[in-house]
Design an enzyme around this catalytic site. Structure first.
Site, mmCIF file in Angstrom:
data_model
loop_
_atom_site.group_PDB
_atom_site.id
_atom_site.type_symbol
_atom_site.label_atom_id
_atom_site.label_comp_id
_atom_site.label_asym_id
_atom_site.label_seq_id
_atom_site.Cartn_x
_atom_site.Cartn_y
_atom_site.Cartn_z
ATOM 1 N N CYS A 2 0.781 -1.180 -0.034
ATOM 2 C CA CYS A 2 0.169 -0.116 0.036
ATOM 3 C C CYS A 2 0.822 1.306 -0.009
ATOM 4 O O CYS A 2 1.982 1.112 -0.309
ATOM 5 C CB CYS A 2 -0.899 -0.093 1.369
ATOM 6 S SG CYS A 2 -1.929 -1.705 1.399
ATOM 7 N N ARG A 52 -5.076 1.720 0.065
ATOM 8 C CA ARG A 52 -4.714 0.168 0.206
ATOM 9 C C ARG A 52 -4.721 -0.655 -1.097
ATOM 10 O O ARG A 52 -5.694 -0.265 -1.996
ATOM 11 C CB ARG A 52 -5.858 -0.319 1.290
ATOM 12 C CG ARG A 52 -5.642 -1.600 1.503
ATOM 13 C CD ARG A 52 -6.585 -2.464 2.351
ATOM 14 N NE ARG A 52 -6.325 -3.744 2.767
ATOM 15 C CZ ARG A 52 -7.317 -4.674 3.041
ATOM 16 N NH1 ARG A 52 -8.567 -4.511 2.709
ATOM 17 N NH2 ARG A 52 -7.148 -5.920 3.306
ATOM 18 N N LEU A 53 -3.791 -1.624 -1.139
ATOM 19 C CA LEU A 53 -3.858 -2.492 -2.196
ATOM 20 C C LEU A 53 -4.292 -3.733 -1.570
ATOM 21 O O LEU A 53 -3.220 -4.339 -0.891
ATOM 22 C CB LEU A 53 -2.591 -2.600 -2.992
ATOM 23 C CG LEU A 53 -2.507 -3.426 -4.131
ATOM 24 C CD1 LEU A 53 -3.410 -3.255 -5.303
ATOM 25 C CD2 LEU A 53 -1.087 -3.645 -4.832
ATOM 26 N N ILE A 55 -4.309 -7.269 -0.186
ATOM 27 C CA ILE A 55 -3.570 -8.483 -0.444
ATOM 28 C C ILE A 55 -3.995 -9.686 0.533
ATOM 29 O O ILE A 55 -4.283 -10.667 0.206
ATOM 30 C CB ILE A 55 -1.956 -8.416 -0.296
ATOM 31 C CG1 ILE A 55 -1.685 -7.143 -1.333
ATOM 32 C CG2 ILE A 55 -1.208 -9.624 -0.873
ATOM 33 C CD1 ILE A 55 -1.951 -7.596 -2.839
ATOM 34 N N ASN A 77 2.874 -0.245 5.198
ATOM 35 C CA ASN A 77 2.965 -0.635 3.984
ATOM 36 C C ASN A 77 4.169 -1.611 3.852
ATOM 37 O O ASN A 77 5.060 -1.855 4.344
ATOM 38 C CB ASN A 77 3.662 0.556 3.001
ATOM 39 C CG ASN A 77 4.085 0.263 1.750
ATOM 40 O OD1 ASN A 77 3.592 -0.628 1.225
ATOM 41 N ND2 ASN A 77 5.150 0.978 1.269
ATOM 42 N N GLY A 362 13.606 -11.561 -8.739
ATOM 43 C CA GLY A 362 15.023 -11.779 -8.121
ATOM 44 C C GLY A 362 15.785 -11.111 -7.630
ATOM 45 O O GLY A 362 16.986 -11.465 -7.675
#
Length: 632
Positions: A2, A52-53, A55, A77, A362
């Protein structure tokens, strides 16, 4: 993943209406970090804003979140990968929870451990916690700097934000830091904790802080990336590395939304994908490349995906797309970042977001396991260790009069110069002697060595390879690799997770002796051994390109006129000798020298300046600007 903004008032406010409006405006600048929802908390001491994202615990994981009768409030976050284990530990101590989110576990961890909380966490994070009873603001940033956290002090208020652009709303001016600009021209990024705005700093990775009313911000380091090589059997270390990576990938895949992975043609992303596929057989992978021959790993990535029986989705970028998106990308950077590979990262994130919300990658393997070719240098320079210092000085004088490009010149210079005087990390764009011709306010008392000398002092007992790794972790990795990883994925509302940059993985990697990092000319030797039988054979010992970009070719052809116009029209005359930059371009086009990285570094600063100072090339998202610009 977020984004958040916050303010701490050293003196309590009589009313918070103006502050509430300011926090909303600051929060609006980072909608891309959290498009799903927003939230706010205010009292007389603090103001919190959150994007907010979703998850983890999609339904109930909103923020700001409170705990224990609203005594504690948090904005956070990132992801805490050991939140399940921490929750079980805290439940055994009598703690109860109202959600399934890692945010509530983090808040309860602080409730129990107070300022020891950050050291208990395994993850990527930046957070603020407000203790209403004690009137203490506590915050921290993860050990490696995967997640950003900026701050600035304005009068009696300390402002925080996940991105610097939010702080521009609260500021009345931008003061360009000429020392930071001078360092940028060598490093191709602004070394932390500085930013290009003299008023704004970054909280350093592995550090935590507290603020109390009428007090200053107090920082404390809770994690140091120390190397402690041990002599042990190769097979034992191989197993430890493999087990640590499997464990890390497993916890990094904890999510309530779809997870995919980036995939290039090298060992790093291929190892992550190969392990992730065992936990999630329907894993989607994403790759990017260019039409220019030699600048695409799409075919290799597709071969890897086919060998693993998983889907690969690829994107080929044209020069026109690259140029069209560049100003918007530079705006997302916050500070200039002249790594051309950032742009393909933006495009692969944009493609991945169409299919998943979380992607693995990676980053960090080269720094932890010895993956850069430059790490082979100490072995090649071993014979110089027997040469007396007086003779080395004489040889340096000989090298100085040798023509550029003459065979042996570079070897003499490197072999006779101490590591701390020649190595500043993976990129060295402009030497100090050349910066005098570039910068109008060049400070001869400031050197790029001023950035690295602290890290060489801290690693003085290390081998040369470990010193180089230590410097890279504290400069290149946090200033370039992780900055572009966060900004380019968050620009597309995609959460990026980096399983190599995990405390458990680092603990194992830090024990690897030099002879198992580079062996028989092979970099990341032990990591490759750990990947045997897991990663498809065709990629096991292949040299990595990463996200290579044909900048050298484009500057002579497709981009030439566009770049020339930007240089000529740029209003950076207060800082840059533009005639010198144009000459660099002329010499590059005439094949007199490969000046591509130098030109690109200056170009990115000019585009940054056009957005932040000149108010040109402004993306639609840029709805707030500071009222005044100060040149110093």
């Amino acid at each position: 993943m977020c984004g958040f903004v916050g303010v701490f008032n050293k003196h309590p406010l009589a009313q918070t209406a103006d502050q509430e409006e300011l926090i909303k405006q600051m929060n609006q600048m980072i909608v891309h970090r959290g498009p799903d929802s927003d939230g706010y908390f205010h009292d007389e001491h603090v103001g919190f804003g959150f994007r907010r994202l979703s998850i983890i615990d999609v339904e109930n994981g909103g923020q700001p979140l409170s705990y224990e009768d609203e005594t504690y409030w948090i904005i956070f976050n990132g992801e805490i990968y050991n939140y399940i284990e921490l929750r079980e530990e805290l439940e055994a101590k009598g703690y109860t929870f109202n959600t399934d989110s890692d945010t509530e576990v983090l808040l309860a961890t602080y409730r129990h451990y107070k300022e020891e909380a950050a050291s208990k966490l395994r993850g990527m994070f930046a957070f603020l916690i407000w203790n209403k009873n004690d009137h203490v603001l506590y915050g921290a940033r993860d050990p490696f700097g995967i997640k950003p956290l900026y701050y600035t002090t304005i009068n009696d208020q300390v402002y925080f934000a996940s991105e610097r652009k939010s702080l521009m709303v609260a500021q009345n001016d931008i003061e360009i830091d000429k020392e930071a600009l001078q360092q940028y021209m060598s490093f191709q990024f602004v070394p932390e904790p500085s930013t290009l705005d003299a008023h704004v700093k970054k909280v350093e990775p592995g550090s935590q802080f507290t603020i109390r009313p009428d007090g200053d911000i107090t920082f404390k380091t809770y994690f140091k990336a120390n190397f402690k090589p041990v002599q042990t059997e190769e097979d034992k270390l191989v197993k430890e590395v493999r087990d640590a990576i499997y464990d890390s990938v497993n916890v990094h895949m904890r999510s309530d939304v779809p997870v995919g992975s980036f995939l290039s043609g090298g060992i790093d992303s291929s190892f992550i994908v190969s392990v992730a596929k065992e936990f999630h057989p329907s894993l989607k992978t994403f790759s990017v490349g260019f039409e220019q021959q030699g600048f695409s790993e799409v075919d290799v990535a597709k071969e890897t995906a086919a060998a693993l029986g998983i889907e690969n989705i690829s994107k080929v970028i044209s020069p026109e797309e690259y140029m069209n998106e560049l100003p918007k990308i530079v705006w997302h950077f916050d500070d200039p970042l002249a790594d051309p590979a950032a742009i393909p990262l933006y495009f692969v994130a944009k493609e991945a977001k169409k299919h998943v919300t979380v992607a693995l990658s990676g980053e960090g393997a080269d720094e932890l396991f010895g993956g850069y070719n430059i790490y082979r240098e100490p072995l090649s320079l071993k014979p110089f260790e027997r040469i007396p210092s007086g003779l080395k000085k004489m040889l340096l004088h000989v090298a100085a009069v040798m023509p550029e490009g003459m065979r042996g010149k570079s070897l003499l210079e490197r072999g006779c110069t101490p590591l701390q005087d020649r190595y500043i990390g993976n990129a060295k764009i402009f030497e100090e002697s050349v910066k005098k011709q570039l910068l109008k306010h060049y400070n001869p008392n400031l050197s790029y060595r001023d950035v690295t000398k602290t890290y060489f002092t801290e690693s003085s007992s290390y081998s040369d390879i470990n010193k180089m790794q230590y410097v890279d972790i504290h400069t290149w990795m946090r200033g370039d690799i992780l900055l572009k990883a966060d900004k380019m994925t968050m620009a597309n509302s995609l959460e990026l997770r980096v399983p190599f940059l995990d405390k458990v993985v680092f603990d194992v990697a830090s024990k690897i002796p030099d002879e198992l990092k580079t062996k028989n000319g092979t970099t990341k030797y032990l990591l490759r051994k750990a990947a045997e039988g897991i990663v498809p054979e065709h990629v096991l010992n292949r040299k990595k390109l990463g996200f290579p970009v044909p900048i050298r070719h484009w500057l002579k052809n497709e981009m030439n006129e566009w770049v020339r116009n930007i240089i000529q029209e740029s209003q950076t005359d207060a800082y840059i000798h533009k005639d010198y930059v144009l000459q660099l371009l002329e010499d590059h086009c005439a094949d007199k020298a490969d000046n591509s990285r130098k030109i690109w570094t200056v170009l990115i600063f000019m585009i940054w300046h056009s957005i932040n100072i000149e108010k040109r090339y402004m993306p639609e998202e840029l709805s707030h600007q500071p009222k005044e610009v100060i040149f110093v």
